[in-house]
Write a protein that holds these residues in place. Sequence first.
Motif, PDB file in Angstrom:
ATOM      1  N   LEU A 110     -23.663 -13.541 -14.248  1.00 17.16           N
ATOM      2  CA  LEU A 110     -22.693 -12.552 -14.689  1.00 17.16           C
ATOM      3  C   LEU A 110     -23.374 -11.383 -15.387  1.00 17.16           C
ATOM      4  CD1 LEU A 110     -19.632 -11.916 -15.175  1.00 17.16           C
ATOM      5  CD2 LEU A 110     -19.875 -13.157 -17.320  1.00 17.16           C
ATOM      6  N   ASN A 112     -22.371  -8.723 -18.009  1.00 17.51           N
ATOM      7  CA  ASN A 112     -21.294  -8.472 -18.958  1.00 17.51           C
ATOM      8  C   ASN A 112     -21.000  -6.981 -19.018  1.00 17.51           C
ATOM      9  OD1 ASN A 112     -20.836 -11.165 -19.747  1.00 17.51           O
ATOM     10  ND2 ASN A 112     -22.676 -11.090 -21.000  1.00 17.51           N
ATOM     11  N   ASN A 146     -17.787  -4.098 -19.117  1.00 18.52           N
ATOM     12  CA  ASN A 146     -16.365  -3.785 -19.243  1.00 18.52           C
ATOM     13  C   ASN A 146     -16.126  -2.592 -18.340  1.00 18.52           C
ATOM     14  OD1 ASN A 146     -15.876  -5.774 -21.136  1.00 18.52           O
ATOM     15  ND2 ASN A 146     -16.499  -4.451 -22.823  1.00 18.52           N
ATOM     16  N   PRO A 152     -15.934 -10.566 -11.344  1.00 14.89           N
ATOM     17  CA  PRO A 152     -16.843  -9.715 -12.117  1.00 14.89           C
ATOM     18  C   PRO A 152     -18.040  -9.244 -11.287  1.00 14.89           C
ATOM     19  CG  PRO A 152     -17.300 -11.991 -12.568  1.00 14.89           C
ATOM     20  CD  PRO A 152     -16.088 -11.981 -11.674  1.00 14.89           C
TER      21      PRO A 152
END
Length: 188
Positions: free
Chosen positions: A27, A29, A31, A177
């Motif tokens: 992943l 991270n 936004n 994601p």
Amino acid sequence: MKKIMFNDRYGLTQAVIEGRKTMTRRLINLNSTSDVQVRIFAGYVQIIGRSGNVCAEKKLPYKVGEIVAVAQSYNEVVREFTSLALVPGSTNKMFVKAELMPHQINITGIKCERLYDISEADCLKEGVRVEFVRNDVPRYYYLDFKRQIKVWFDTPREAFASLIDKVSGRGMWERNPWVVAYEFELVK
């Protein structure tokens, strides 16, 4: 030397050691919304905004050509430790020294994509297994060692979606994601 950890409950460390798992997604991270671009450049993941400018950068933990140790607990590596299971760190692969691990992988490729972009072939590289059942129909599964079962699916994507939710947290697949996909080969 760095180390990399894989999930033992679903047999992923063993799949790497056996050469069945040759890819892992990690992943990023971010936004971000889908209107950004994400690319890999000079060892970094770069987030490119609508204006074409780099909005953010994150350093990648591994690079192409790097040899990385496959983390295992000391008990797994040295069977003699089994009677010393209460020795601090002997059962936890978080505490292992990379240079003492007998198995390493070579990072052969890196790409950045949304989780949904995984191909069926990449699902199999991620450790999803296939078994041919009645009338040579393929069924896809992963192992759950805690429950001692095979978890079955009709497609490799369904199996991977379930597996990633188990390994990375419920709802991970649905969130879709950005991930970095590392392809690798076992070197020893």
